[in-house]
Write an enzyme that holds these catalytic residues in place. Structure first.
Site, PDB file in Angstrom:
ATOM      1  CB  SER A 481     -38.320 -11.856 -30.125  1.00 45.13           C
ATOM      2  OG  SER A 481     -38.289 -12.920 -29.204  1.00 45.13           O
ATOM      3  CG  ASP A 568     -32.995 -10.255 -24.392  1.00 40.96           C
ATOM      4  OD1 ASP A 568     -33.765 -10.907 -23.665  1.00 40.96           O
ATOM      5  OD2 ASP A 568     -33.192 -10.051 -25.598  1.00 40.96           O
ATOM      6  CG  HIS A 600     -36.754  -9.924 -25.406  1.00 48.26           C
ATOM      7  ND1 HIS A 600     -35.794 -10.620 -26.085  1.00 48.26           N
ATOM      8  CD2 HIS A 600     -37.941 -10.307 -25.947  1.00 48.26           C
ATOM      9  CE1 HIS A 600     -36.365 -11.402 -26.980  1.00 48.26           C
ATOM     10  NE2 HIS A 600     -37.671 -11.214 -26.929  1.00 48.26           N
TER      11      HIS A 600
END
Length: 650
Positions: A481, A568, A600
């Protein structure tokens, strides 16, 4: 790695990836509110499901759920102990629906049976046992309408149609008391609700500087006290008690270096009995003498760190987790009256006796004087005197946390243990913008995504090199991320520093990242604009492009591995596709691993293990550490490698 260090490491067994990243034997233990049952997560046919047993006969389990593809991410007991509730999405899309399993009959049903919907818990009660408040965004994906959910009948009753608010606060009677909206400054306005009507003007207005460190922390059962975690007029978030009749606030607890992180409340009255704060390590502070005595009793009997995972309504029985730090995490059943502590489960018995390494909590000073709380794990057999510095510099992985409004913490960390076992020092840095250390530390990261936030990471690398921990030419950067973004920044803005990088679901173009945020994040978008950059102005858009690695893809000189989930909702697949295409355009090699059934991050163990097998091979090639043979782990996963499979040698 020097010959001496490598020779010492060769005597240490490789910990199998499956032992670290496979399903735990048990996890997520809870005790039912009435104390009659214990529950936990455990695998069934390779997928984590919810199990339960009588609390006086925990070895007589029943499996309560039947997930077959994705692990159940979270579950909890109904307040009346008659059912188990859990959430589940599809393929990582984060549209979590709420499900219920009846304890007596085993009957299972979806309580929020809607398509493309994300359900969330808005409120629960200690006295109303058969009802909770849920938010559902099936009418408008941007806003969650509040409903009362009858857990016996499954009936949903609309309480408030929401067209403006980020969230709500309720009391023990399940009455909505506050509505929260983002204001023009990027902070929060808090409106009182009386008889279901939201006030026209906010009673509390919080600026952006305090937005991540100030919030309501719940009412006492009788509604006479409202607790706040509040940083207004100070730096760290302190705990305050507000008398709801007079509005007078009393300071309950504060910490000079960390925000108050959590509280223990009286199970009947809701009054705070203890609080915790985490700077380098978590500190527990009791207010109630009996709670203090119980915590002290546990401290004498448990090595490492511990915490309270679940409590019964009568507060007689607790389920306690214990992290010995260099042994598997365990859970215990603690009977406060009988003063007995009984082991409930060992999360990973296969790690018993494995060469797990201690973690060192360190403070690193940035170039402009900020103290960066950080955590270091060294490879086995390289630090004979245990001072946190190897006898000779070793390869290092700089492991960057996501968020970025999150933090790294002390304790068992499977990525640290895995990479250390392979021969790398592992350094996790709470760079500016990380949470938990006061508002000044967070706000020092505003508009600094590729600036001072990245400088902090580079300063940490320099610290490790100067200390003799890291070999300068053998430092990798890796993260998910925001950590993936930091990896891309590392290879584009400072290509000379890192030997290679591993980007997991990291954004490459902040303009398109902000264009494609999930709809339920739209009420928060002003804060993104103020902290990252504002694409609605020419200057802001130019700034976002200037800090986006995509536009510097031609600067990449070192090997890059990218992992992405196709579903995601936060960092779309296009973020990885774009940087891969740009690198191909410039003739720069890249290895790209795509999982069609992930979002994600990689939550199916077979996919996570496969990506880590690829990562091991990648790091071994460019840093020189050890790698467990990949075997058929990649073939057993859903991994697709559209680019660069030839670079892996698998």
């Amino acid at each position: 790695m020097t010959t001496t260090t490598a020779d010492a490491l060769s005597t240490v067994p490789l910990i199998p990836r499956d032992h670290i990243f496979g399903n735990p034997t048990r996890s997520g233990g809870k005790i039912s509110p009435d104390g009659n049952w214990v529950s936990w997560m455990a695998p069934h046919e390779g997928v984590m499901n919810v199990w339960m047993a009588p609390s006086d006969d925990p070895e007589n389990p029943r499996r309560m759920t039947s997930a077959t593809e994705r692990p159940i991410p979270a579950y909890f007991w109904s307040p009346d102990s008659t059912s188990l509730l859990y959430i589940q999405d599809k393929g990582g899309d984060e549209n979590f629906l709420l499900y219920q399993v009846n304890v007596a009959s085993g009957e299972e049903r979806c309580l929020t049976p809607f398509e493309n919907t994300r359900a969330q818990i808005v409120g629960a009660s200690d006295t109303i046992k058969d009802t909770i408040l849920v938010g559902i965004n099936n009418r408008d994906p941007r806003f969650h309408d509040v409903h009362k959910l009858n857990l016996k009948t499954g009936e949903l009753e609309l309480v408030y149609e929401n067209n403006a608010y980020v969230g709500f606060e309720s009391d023990d009677s399940l009455t909505l008391r506050w509505a929260i909206a983002q204001n023009a400054a990027g902070g929060n306005d808090m409106f009182e609700i009386v008889d279901g009507v939201v006030a026209e003007a906010p009673r509390e207005s919080i600026g952006m500087d305090d937005a991540l460190t100030t919030s309501m922390a719940g009412y006492t059962t009788d509604g006479s006290v409202l607790y706040w975690l509040d940083s207004r007029g100070r730096d760290t978030a302190a705990l305050y008690a507000e008398d709801t009749a007079t509005g007078e606030r009393t300071l309950v607890a504060e910490h000079d270096k960390a925000d108050i992180g959590g509280t223990m409340r009286d199970m009947k009255t809701g009054v705070v009995q203890a609080w915790s704060a985490t700077y380098l390590r978590t500190e527990h502070h009791a207010i109630d003498p009996e709670i203090g005595a119980a915590l002290a009793w546990l401290r004498k009997r448990l090595d490492g760190d511990f915490g309270i995972q679940s409590r019964t309504d009568d507060d007689r029985k607790w389920l306690v987790w214990n992290d010995p730090l260099t042994a598997p995490i365990r859970a215990y059943l603690y009977d406060r009256n009988a003063e007995t502590l009984t082991e409930f489960y060992n999360t990973r018995p296969e790690l018993e006796g494995a060469p797990l390494q201690p973690m060192h909590a360190v403070e690193i000073t940035s170039r402009d004087g900020l103290t960066l709380p950080s955590f270091l794990t060294l490879p086995p057999a390289c630090d004979q005197d245990g001072d946190g510095v190897p006898t000779a510099p070793v390869p290092m992985v700089l492991l960057v946390h996501g968020g970025p409004w999150a933090r790294d913490a002390y304790g068992y960390n499977r990525a640290h243990q895995w990479l250390a076992n392979r021969g790398y020092a592992v350094l996790s840095v709470n760079f500016r913008g990380s949470t938990g250390f006061g508002k000044s530390f967070i706000n020092a990261g505003n508009l600094e995504w590729s600036g001072k936030m990245h400088d902090d990471l580079i300063d940490a690398v320099e610290w490790a090199v100067e200390k003799g921990i890291a070999a300068r030419e053998k430092v990798a950067i890796m993260g998910g991320s925001y950590g993936g973004y930091a990896t891309l920044v590392g290879l584009t803005f400072t290509p000379e520093v890192f030997a290679c990088g591993v980007d997991i679901v990291g954004p490459s173009n902040l303009e398109t990242l902000l264009e494609t945020i999930p709809p339920y994040w739209e009420p928060l978008v002003k804060q993104f604009h103020e902290r990252m950059g504002n694409p609605t102005t020419p200057e802001g858009l130019a700034f976002l492009k200037s800090i986006s690695p995509l536009y510097k893809a031609d600067k990449i000189e070192k090997p890059l591995l990218i992992g992405q989930g196709a579903n995601d909702p936060r960092v779309k697949q296009a973020e990885s596709d774009q940087i891969v295409s740009a690198m191909e355009k410039h003739g720069i090699p890249v290895t790209y691993v795509l999982f069609p059934d992930e979002g994600h991050g990689f939550h199916r163990p077979e996919n996570n293990i496969a990506f880590n097998a690829i990562t091991e091979e990648f790091l071994s090639r460019y840093l020189g550490g050890r790698a467990e043979a990949a075997g058929d782990t990649v073939a057993k996963s859903t991994a697709q490698i559209p680019n660069g499979a030839e670079h892996l040698g698998l």
